[in-house]
Design a protein around this motif. Structure first.
Motif, PDB file in Angstrom:
ATOM      1  N   UNK A   1       0.675  -1.084  -0.069  1.00 15.38           N
ATOM      2  CA  UNK A   1      -0.282  -0.187  -0.207  1.00 15.38           C
ATOM      3  C   UNK A   1       0.518   1.141  -0.054  1.00 15.38           C
ATOM      4  N   UNK A   2       2.153   1.441   0.716  1.00 13.41           N
ATOM      5  CA  UNK A   2       2.726   2.693   0.950  1.00 13.41           C
ATOM      6  C   UNK A   2       3.311   2.927  -0.408  1.00 13.41           C
ATOM      7  N   UNK A   3       4.443   1.393  -1.383  1.00 10.01           N
ATOM      8  CA  UNK A   3       4.421   1.469  -2.487  1.00 10.01           C
ATOM      9  C   UNK A   3       3.625   1.869  -3.194  1.00 10.01           C
ATOM     10  N   UNK A   4       2.649   1.510  -3.463  1.00 10.67           N
ATOM     11  CA  UNK A   4       1.571   2.294  -4.588  1.00 10.67           C
ATOM     12  C   UNK A   4       1.062   3.510  -4.420  1.00 10.67           C
ATOM     13  N   UNK A   5       0.924   4.311  -2.754  1.00 13.20           N
ATOM     14  CA  UNK A   5       0.696   5.662  -2.554  1.00 13.20           C
ATOM     15  C   UNK A   5       1.983   6.652  -3.332  1.00 13.20           C
ATOM     16  N   UNK A   6       3.473   5.869  -3.296  1.00  9.80           N
ATOM     17  CA  UNK A   6       4.582   6.920  -3.649  1.00  9.80           C
ATOM     18  C   UNK A   6       4.750   6.534  -4.606  1.00  9.80           C
ATOM     19  N   UNK A   7       3.610   5.773  -5.764  1.00  8.12           N
ATOM     20  CA  UNK A   7       3.962   5.702  -7.388  1.00  8.12           C
ATOM     21  C   UNK A   7       5.278   4.884  -7.739  1.00  8.12           C
ATOM     22  N   UNK A   8       5.115   3.146  -7.418  1.00  8.15           N
ATOM     23  CA  UNK A   8       5.845   2.719  -7.591  1.00  8.15           C
ATOM     24  C   UNK A   8       4.803   1.282  -7.436  1.00  8.15           C
ATOM     25  N   UNK A   9       5.314   0.264  -7.784  1.00 12.85           N
ATOM     26  CA  UNK A   9       4.147  -0.765  -8.300  1.00 12.85           C
ATOM     27  C   UNK A   9       4.088  -1.846  -7.902  1.00 12.85           C
TER      28      UNK A   9
ATOM     29  N   UNK B   1      17.273   1.205   1.542  1.00 14.06           N
ATOM     30  CA  UNK B   1      16.650   0.466   0.032  1.00 14.06           C
ATOM     31  C   UNK B   1      16.069   1.162  -0.615  1.00 14.06           C
ATOM     32  N   UNK B   2      14.764   2.648  -0.380  1.00 11.14           N
ATOM     33  CA  UNK B   2      14.295   2.760  -1.754  1.00 11.14           C
ATOM     34  C   UNK B   2      15.102   3.722  -1.819  1.00 11.14           C
ATOM     35  N   UNK B   3      16.534   4.752  -1.653  1.00  9.17           N
ATOM     36  CA  UNK B   3      17.398   5.053  -2.518  1.00  9.17           C
ATOM     37  C   UNK B   3      18.626   4.226  -3.304  1.00  9.17           C
ATOM     38  N   UNK B   4      18.839   3.283  -3.153  1.00  6.60           N
ATOM     39  CA  UNK B   4      19.487   2.030  -4.179  1.00  6.60           C
ATOM     40  C   UNK B   4      18.312   1.670  -5.120  1.00  6.60           C
ATOM     41  N   UNK B   5      17.363   1.964  -4.216  1.00 13.06           N
ATOM     42  CA  UNK B   5      16.386   1.154  -5.814  1.00 13.06           C
ATOM     43  C   UNK B   5      15.660   2.660  -6.781  1.00 13.06           C
ATOM     44  N   UNK B   6      16.205   3.575  -6.633  1.00 10.23           N
ATOM     45  CA  UNK B   6      15.703   4.941  -7.078  1.00 10.23           C
ATOM     46  C   UNK B   6      17.271   5.007  -7.775  1.00 10.23           C
ATOM     47  N   UNK B   7      17.823   4.387  -7.482  1.00 13.30           N
ATOM     48  CA  UNK B   7      19.635   4.483  -8.534  1.00 13.30           C
ATOM     49  C   UNK B   7      18.974   3.793  -9.529  1.00 13.30           C
ATOM     50  N   UNK B   8      18.853   2.108  -9.276  1.00 15.85           N
ATOM     51  CA  UNK B   8      18.217   1.407 -10.356  1.00 15.85           C
ATOM     52  C   UNK B   8      17.315   1.859 -10.648  1.00 15.85           C
ATOM     53  N   UNK B   9      16.676   2.264 -10.720  1.00 13.66           N
ATOM     54  CA  UNK B   9      15.000   2.624 -11.770  1.00 13.66           C
ATOM     55  C   UNK B   9      15.743   3.745 -12.706  1.00 13.66           C
ATOM     56  N   UNK B  10      17.145   4.426 -12.507  1.00 16.11           N
ATOM     57  CA  UNK B  10      17.302   5.580 -13.025  1.00 16.11           C
ATOM     58  C   UNK B  10      18.380   5.360 -13.543  1.00 16.11           C
TER      59      UNK B  10
ATOM     60  N   UNK C   1      18.158   1.807 -15.002  1.00 14.09           N
ATOM     61  CA  UNK C   1      17.722   1.201 -15.891  1.00 14.09           C
ATOM     62  C   UNK C   1      16.484   2.034 -16.954  1.00 14.09           C
ATOM     63  N   UNK C   2      16.499   3.268 -16.211  1.00 14.78           N
ATOM     64  CA  UNK C   2      15.539   3.918 -17.243  1.00 14.78           C
ATOM     65  C   UNK C   2      13.622   3.444 -16.952  1.00 14.78           C
ATOM     66  N   UNK C   3      13.924   3.029 -15.664  1.00 13.44           N
ATOM     67  CA  UNK C   3      12.919   2.333 -15.361  1.00 13.44           C
ATOM     68  C   UNK C   3      11.509   3.095 -14.167  1.00 13.44           C
ATOM     69  N   UNK C   4      10.430   3.095 -14.091  1.00 12.00           N
ATOM     70  CA  UNK C   4       9.243   3.566 -13.172  1.00 12.00           C
ATOM     71  C   UNK C   4       8.641   2.937 -12.630  1.00 12.00           C
ATOM     72  N   UNK C   5       9.624   1.409 -12.780  1.00 13.71           N
ATOM     73  CA  UNK C   5       8.814   0.986 -11.496  1.00 13.71           C
ATOM     74  C   UNK C   5       9.515  -0.941 -11.641  1.00 13.71           C
ATOM     75  N   UNK C   6       8.690  -1.751 -10.409  1.00 17.05           N
ATOM     76  CA  UNK C   6       9.518  -3.239 -10.119  1.00 17.05           C
ATOM     77  C   UNK C   6       9.384  -3.800 -11.598  1.00 17.05           C
ATOM     78  N   UNK C   7       8.018  -3.839 -12.044  1.00 18.63           N
ATOM     79  CA  UNK C   7       8.282  -4.981 -13.720  1.00 18.63           C
ATOM     80  C   UNK C   7       8.976  -4.802 -14.688  1.00 18.63           C
ATOM     81  N   UNK C   8       8.789  -2.911 -14.359  1.00 18.90           N
ATOM     82  CA  UNK C   8       9.944  -3.023 -16.266  1.00 18.90           C
ATOM     83  C   UNK C   8      11.496  -2.882 -15.515  1.00 18.90           C
ATOM     84  N   UNK C   9      12.158  -2.243 -14.407  1.00 25.83           N
ATOM     85  CA  UNK C   9      12.834  -2.996 -13.833  1.00 25.83           C
ATOM     86  C   UNK C   9      13.398  -4.313 -14.317  1.00 25.83           C
TER      87      UNK C   9
END
Length: 222
Positions: A119-127, A191-200, A202-210
């Motif tokens: 729920x937190x992830x969805x409301x923060x714009x993640x998937x 953890x969210x800091x590393x994930x944002x770096x990964x998304x950046x 990989x040019x991804x916006x969510x887990x599935x794209x990454x």
């Protein structure tokens, strides 16, 4: 989304599961459970009567599909989010739900911590998605990539740090932020800091794209 507790609408036709999910949400101080519905008709009425932030719905309802509720919500309250919790993990169900507007997709074996993190992830714009659902999406995206040709194969691979690779693997397996922090012995806040770096990278916006992009580039193999 408004300030204050999240306004959540729950739809689940199985009585004991609905009660369990309603209890988890009801006891969470960050949320207000607007209604717990047992079918599509009740859900559509509740959407019309309540301004909500998040719809959490099953797909297989006695009088229709949760996908219809997601589509109705998108028309009536376009700023609201939707997340699926279902036993259905087939490709058609997953793709139809996501195309309708679902931002997350969990299987019903998710525990209370997974649910609240999602729920937190969805409301923060993640998937947030379960690992089995991630595999469905990766297969589908891979098929689309092959059909489109090999134009992207020569692209340079992004360079991920060892820690980012560890977290990428965790994402692919569907781990929550808390699980990743525990397994890697790092602070949950990092953890969210590393994930944002990964998304950046990989040019991804969510887990599935990454996960898909990492698999396409050969960074991980599922």
């Amino acid at each position: 989304m408004t300030k204050g507790p999240l306004r959540i609408l729950l739809t689940e036709d199985d009585g004991p599961i609905r009660e369990r999910l309603a209890r988890i949400i009801g006891e969470w101080p960050e949320a207000n459970l607007c209604a717990a519905c047992a079918n599509l008709e009740e859900t559509l009425i509740a959407i019309g009567a309540n301004e909500i932030d998040l719809l959490i719905t099953d797909l297989n309802l006695p009088d229709g599909s949760g996908i219809d509720a997601i589509r109705f919500l998108a028309k009536r309250q376009p700023k609201a989010e939707a997340m699926v919790i279902s036993i259905l993990a087939d490709e058609r169900s997953v793709l139809d739900a996501i195309e309708a507007g679902a931002a997350g997709y969990l299987l019903k074996d998710a525990d209370s911590i997974d649910l609240l993190d999602a729920i937190r992830d969805v409301m923060a714009g993640r998937s947030p998605i379960s690992s089995r659902i991630a595999r469905v999406l990766v297969r589908r995206l891979a098929e689309q990539g092959h059909a489109a040709g090999n134009a992207g194969k020569t692209a340079d691979k992004p360079i991920l740090t060892e820690r980012e690779m560890d977290i990428l693997w965790g994402i692919a397996k569907g781990f929550t932020y808390g699980e990743l922090a525990d397994k890697l012995a790092i602070s949950r806040q990092t953890v969210p800091v590393h994930i944002r770096n990964i998304y950046r990278k990989l040019q991804a916006t969510n887990r599935s794209e990454a996960v898909f992009e990492a698999s396409r580039l050969g960074l991980i193999r599922l």
